[in-house]
Design a protein around this motif. Structure first.
Motif, mmCIF file in Angstrom:
data_model
loop_
_atom_site.group_PDB
_atom_site.id
_atom_site.type_symbol
_atom_site.label_atom_id
_atom_site.label_comp_id
_atom_site.label_asym_id
_atom_site.label_seq_id
_atom_site.Cartn_x
_atom_site.Cartn_y
_atom_site.Cartn_z
ATOM 1 N N SER A 34 6.380 -20.189 -13.611
ATOM 2 C CA SER A 34 7.172 -19.761 -14.763
ATOM 3 C C SER A 34 6.906 -18.298 -15.088
ATOM 4 O O SER A 34 5.988 -17.668 -14.551
ATOM 5 C CB SER A 34 6.823 -20.614 -15.978
ATOM 6 O OG SER A 34 5.535 -20.262 -16.473
ATOM 7 N N GLY A 35 7.689 -17.777 -16.033
ATOM 8 C CA GLY A 35 7.467 -16.412 -16.491
ATOM 9 C C GLY A 35 6.111 -16.232 -17.125
ATOM 10 O O GLY A 35 5.453 -15.195 -16.926
ATOM 11 N N ASP A 36 5.669 -17.224 -17.909
ATOM 12 C CA ASP A 36 4.336 -17.130 -18.523
ATOM 13 C C ASP A 36 3.248 -17.085 -17.450
ATOM 14 O O ASP A 36 2.304 -16.292 -17.545
ATOM 15 C CB ASP A 36 4.100 -18.322 -19.448
ATOM 16 C CG ASP A 36 4.730 -18.136 -20.813
ATOM 17 O OD1 ASP A 36 5.208 -17.019 -21.112
ATOM 18 O OD2 ASP A 36 4.741 -19.109 -21.593
ATOM 19 N N PHE A 37 3.372 -17.947 -16.455
ATOM 20 C CA PHE A 37 2.379 -17.959 -15.380
ATOM 21 C C PHE A 37 2.342 -16.590 -14.695
ATOM 22 O O PHE A 37 1.267 -16.022 -14.464
ATOM 23 C CB PHE A 37 2.731 -19.057 -14.368
ATOM 24 C CG PHE A 37 1.645 -19.367 -13.380
ATOM 25 C CD1 PHE A 37 0.802 -20.452 -13.559
ATOM 26 C CD2 PHE A 37 1.451 -18.572 -12.253
ATOM 27 C CE1 PHE A 37 -0.211 -20.744 -12.641
ATOM 28 C CE2 PHE A 37 0.448 -18.849 -11.333
ATOM 29 C CZ PHE A 37 -0.386 -19.935 -11.530
ATOM 30 N N VAL A 89 0.534 -13.714 -16.449
ATOM 31 C CA VAL A 89 -0.923 -13.687 -16.274
ATOM 32 C C VAL A 89 -1.274 -13.079 -14.920
ATOM 33 O O VAL A 89 -2.180 -12.241 -14.815
ATOM 34 C CB VAL A 89 -1.517 -15.099 -16.410
ATOM 35 C CG1 VAL A 89 -3.032 -15.051 -16.235
ATOM 36 C CG2 VAL A 89 -1.159 -15.711 -17.755
ATOM 37 N N VAL A 90 -0.562 -13.480 -13.871
ATOM 38 C CA VAL A 90 -0.805 -12.918 -12.544
ATOM 39 C C VAL A 90 -0.618 -11.396 -12.577
ATOM 40 O O VAL A 90 -1.443 -10.641 -12.040
ATOM 41 C CB VAL A 90 0.121 -13.559 -11.490
ATOM 42 C CG1 VAL A 90 0.006 -12.828 -10.157
ATOM 43 C CG2 VAL A 90 -0.216 -15.037 -11.305
ATOM 44 N N ASP A 91 0.465 -10.940 -13.211
ATOM 45 C CA ASP A 91 0.721 -9.498 -13.291
ATOM 46 C C ASP A 91 -0.402 -8.780 -14.035
ATOM 47 O O ASP A 91 -0.834 -7.688 -13.642
ATOM 48 C CB ASP A 91 2.059 -9.233 -13.990
ATOM 49 C CG ASP A 91 3.254 -9.663 -13.159
ATOM 50 O OD1 ASP A 91 3.104 -9.864 -11.938
ATOM 51 O OD2 ASP A 91 4.351 -9.799 -13.738
ATOM 52 N N ALA A 92 -0.880 -9.395 -15.125
ATOM 53 C CA ALA A 92 -1.963 -8.774 -15.893
ATOM 54 C C ALA A 92 -3.249 -8.723 -15.074
ATOM 55 O O ALA A 92 -3.997 -7.731 -15.126
ATOM 56 C CB ALA A 92 -2.181 -9.547 -17.193
ATOM 57 N N ILE A 143 -7.363 -5.754 -11.908
ATOM 58 C CA ILE A 143 -8.046 -5.507 -10.634
ATOM 59 C C ILE A 143 -7.813 -4.071 -10.169
ATOM 60 O O ILE A 143 -8.719 -3.417 -9.651
ATOM 61 C CB ILE A 143 -7.565 -6.527 -9.580
ATOM 62 C CG1 ILE A 143 -8.009 -7.940 -9.965
ATOM 63 C CG2 ILE A 143 -8.090 -6.160 -8.193
ATOM 64 C CD1 ILE A 143 -7.303 -9.041 -9.200
ATOM 65 N N THR A 144 -6.603 -3.574 -10.368
ATOM 66 C CA THR A 144 -6.304 -2.180 -10.009
ATOM 67 C C THR A 144 -7.170 -1.222 -10.807
ATOM 68 O O THR A 144 -7.724 -0.255 -10.255
ATOM 69 C CB THR A 144 -4.817 -1.874 -10.247
ATOM 70 O OG1 THR A 144 -4.019 -2.697 -9.383
ATOM 71 C CG2 THR A 144 -4.499 -0.410 -9.966
ATOM 72 N N ARG A 145 -7.320 -1.484 -12.106
ATOM 73 C CA ARG A 145 -8.156 -0.615 -12.937
ATOM 74 C C ARG A 145 -9.602 -0.640 -12.465
ATOM 75 O O ARG A 145 -10.271 0.404 -12.425
ATOM 76 C CB ARG A 145 -8.065 -1.032 -14.407
ATOM 77 C CG ARG A 145 -6.724 -0.809 -15.058
ATOM 78 C CD ARG A 145 -6.808 -0.854 -16.580
ATOM 79 N NE ARG A 145 -7.241 -2.143 -17.093
ATOM 80 C CZ ARG A 145 -6.429 -3.168 -17.370
ATOM 81 N NH1 ARG A 145 -5.115 -3.051 -17.146
ATOM 82 N NH2 ARG A 145 -6.902 -4.293 -17.868
ATOM 83 N N LEU A 146 -10.095 -1.805 -12.111
ATOM 84 C CA LEU A 146 -11.489 -1.917 -11.682
ATOM 85 C C LEU A 146 -11.764 -1.127 -10.407
ATOM 86 O O LEU A 146 -12.869 -0.615 -10.206
ATOM 87 C CB LEU A 146 -11.841 -3.389 -11.448
ATOM 88 C CG LEU A 146 -11.994 -4.261 -12.689
ATOM 89 C CD1 LEU A 146 -12.205 -5.718 -12.292
ATOM 90 C CD2 LEU A 146 -13.160 -3.784 -13.546
ATOM 91 N N GLY A 147 -10.759 -1.030 -9.522
ATOM 92 C CA GLY A 147 -10.966 -0.335 -8.262
ATOM 93 C C GLY A 147 -10.390 1.059 -8.201
ATOM 94 O O GLY A 147 -10.501 1.732 -7.164
ATOM 95 N N GLY A 183 -8.322 -14.622 -5.725
ATOM 96 C CA GLY A 183 -7.278 -15.640 -5.700
ATOM 97 C C GLY A 183 -6.499 -15.579 -7.006
ATOM 98 O O GLY A 183 -6.961 -16.062 -8.048
ATOM 99 N N LEU A 184 -5.316 -14.964 -6.979
ATOM 100 C CA LEU A 184 -4.596 -14.684 -8.223
ATOM 101 C C LEU A 184 -4.144 -15.961 -8.928
ATOM 102 O O LEU A 184 -4.264 -16.074 -10.155
ATOM 103 C CB LEU A 184 -3.410 -13.765 -7.934
ATOM 104 C CG LEU A 184 -3.793 -12.380 -7.405
ATOM 105 C CD1 LEU A 184 -2.548 -11.584 -7.029
ATOM 106 C CD2 LEU A 184 -4.629 -11.618 -8.433
ATOM 107 N N GLU A 185 -3.622 -16.915 -8.183
ATOM 108 C CA GLU A 185 -3.249 -18.185 -8.814
ATOM 109 C C GLU A 185 -4.469 -18.928 -9.318
ATOM 110 O O GLU A 185 -4.438 -19.547 -10.390
ATOM 111 C CB GLU A 185 -2.470 -19.066 -7.835
ATOM 112 C CG GLU A 185 -1.002 -18.729 -7.697
ATOM 113 C CD GLU A 185 -0.752 -17.629 -6.683
ATOM 114 O OE1 GLU A 185 0.403 -17.236 -6.497
ATOM 115 O OE2 GLU A 185 -1.735 -17.165 -6.057
ATOM 116 N N ARG A 186 -5.560 -18.903 -8.558
ATOM 117 C CA ARG A 186 -6.753 -19.640 -8.976
ATOM 118 C C ARG A 186 -7.355 -19.083 -10.259
ATOM 119 O O ARG A 186 -7.782 -19.843 -11.133
ATOM 120 C CB ARG A 186 -7.787 -19.624 -7.849
ATOM 121 C CG ARG A 186 -7.416 -20.534 -6.686
ATOM 122 C CD ARG A 186 -8.521 -20.614 -5.662
ATOM 123 N NE ARG A 186 -8.250 -21.676 -4.685
ATOM 124 C CZ ARG A 186 -9.120 -22.089 -3.779
ATOM 125 N NH1 ARG A 186 -10.326 -21.529 -3.720
ATOM 126 N NH2 ARG A 186 -8.809 -23.062 -2.944
#
Length: 318
Positions: A45-48, A51-54, A59-63, A289-292
């Motif tokens: 869903s869009g909500d799911f 979260v993946v996008d966030a 992760i991008t910020r961390l690296g 694991g983005l979904e996990r």
């Protein structure tokens, strides 16, 4: 390196009752996942996806300070490259190949007749030169080797891809098609091990910032067969793989949400991947694991994103 969960066991024990809907059923009922009729293959869903996008941005910020080269490959790779990688030696049961119809008109008619009669219609399908990507880093190694020797400081790459592993399951964390974000380091043993240690710390801090319980444990890949058990034992004895586990399906069998892998010179030797001085490159990677991770957040903070703790929402969405 091992740790234990501080999470009380009853925190995720709501599936224990025989009449209680499973976590997977609740995800379906809430519309966060969408049934397709195949175990481990779901719509989101869009909500799911929010979260993946966030998580991707986090992760991008961390690296970001590391200056990794960004590469994005499709969720499929060359069959010859796949065969050369050695994946079939360790995981033949997880591999996915792409087949297509290669017949003539008469054979097409036979195919349609089989479909109409609900018989097996796949006899006219032939393997193509494409296989499904098993891990985001697999297409990288031949591409990097084709460039020639690595720069003096080695190489660092930022990858993301859908990946396929054929292991149908009713555990929502064991999807057949899932997204993996990776940072891959190539260079000397000292460089790649320092990279792995850095990401062990960063990954741990990331999961803690999301208010999730975690444990870092020595792990092994799910190698196939009797020979695979020897490979798994060697991998564990040499501390080549660590996993960051979060209880999602149960406390007793937590879910690996991040993995930290030292491949030694396996991919360097396989692809003749060389350092600037001509020696074989070693490689290491951290995989998310983005979904996990998304499922872990939904499990521990609830299926209503608006009700998540303010600190978690601030970490993800600012």
């Amino acid at each position: 390196m091992e740790s234990t969960f501080s999470l009380p066991a009853d925190t995720i024990a709501d599936d224990a009752g025989t009449d209680a809907p499973s976590f997977l059923d609740r995800l379906f009922n809430q519309g966060l996942l969408v049934r397709t009729g195949v175990e481990g293959l779901y719509g989101r869903s869009g909500d799911f996806e929010s979260v993946v996008d966030a998580l991707e941005r986090l992760i991008t910020r961390l690296g970001a300070a590391d200056g990794a080269e960004v590469m994005r490959f499709p969720p499929a790779m060359s069959r010859p490259a796949f065969e050369r990688s050695g994946y079939l030696k360790g995981f033949p049961n997880l591999a996915g190949t792409v087949h297509s119809f290669c017949g003539n008109e008469a054979e097409h008619a036979e195919l349609l007749a089989c479909v109409e009669a609900r018989n097996d219609w796949t006899g006219q399908q032939r393997a193509t030169d494409i296989v499904l990507t098993p891990a985001a880093c697999y297409p990288l190694y031949p591409a990097a080797a084709a460039r020639g020797p690595l720069p003096a400081g080695g190489g660092l790459f930022d990858l993301q891809s859908y990946c396929f592993r054929r292991e149908p399951s009713l555990e929502p964390t064991r999807m057949q098609l899932f997204r993996m974000r990776e940072y891959v380091r190539m260079g000397s043993p000292e460089q790649v091990l320092a990279f792995r240690e850095s990401w062990l710390a960063r990954g741990t801090e990331m999961i803690r910032s999301l208010a999730l319980p975690l444990a870092i444990d020595v792990a092994n890949d799910p190698f196939f067969g009797r020979a695979g058990r020897m490979l798994a034992n060697n991998q564990r004895q040499q501390n080549l793989k660590f996993e960051l586990n979060v209880p999602v399906n149960s406390v007793e069998k937590p879910t690996a949400c991040l993995s930290f892998n030292y491949h030694q010179d396996h991919f360097g030797t396989t692809w003749d991947l060389r350092q600037a001085d001509g020696s074989v490159a070693h490689t290491a990677c951290v995989g998310f694991g983005l979904e996990r991770i998304t499922l872990a957040l939904l499990r521990h903070h609830g299926l209503d994103l608006a009700a998540w703790p303010d600190s978690v929402r601030a970490t993800l969405w600012g």
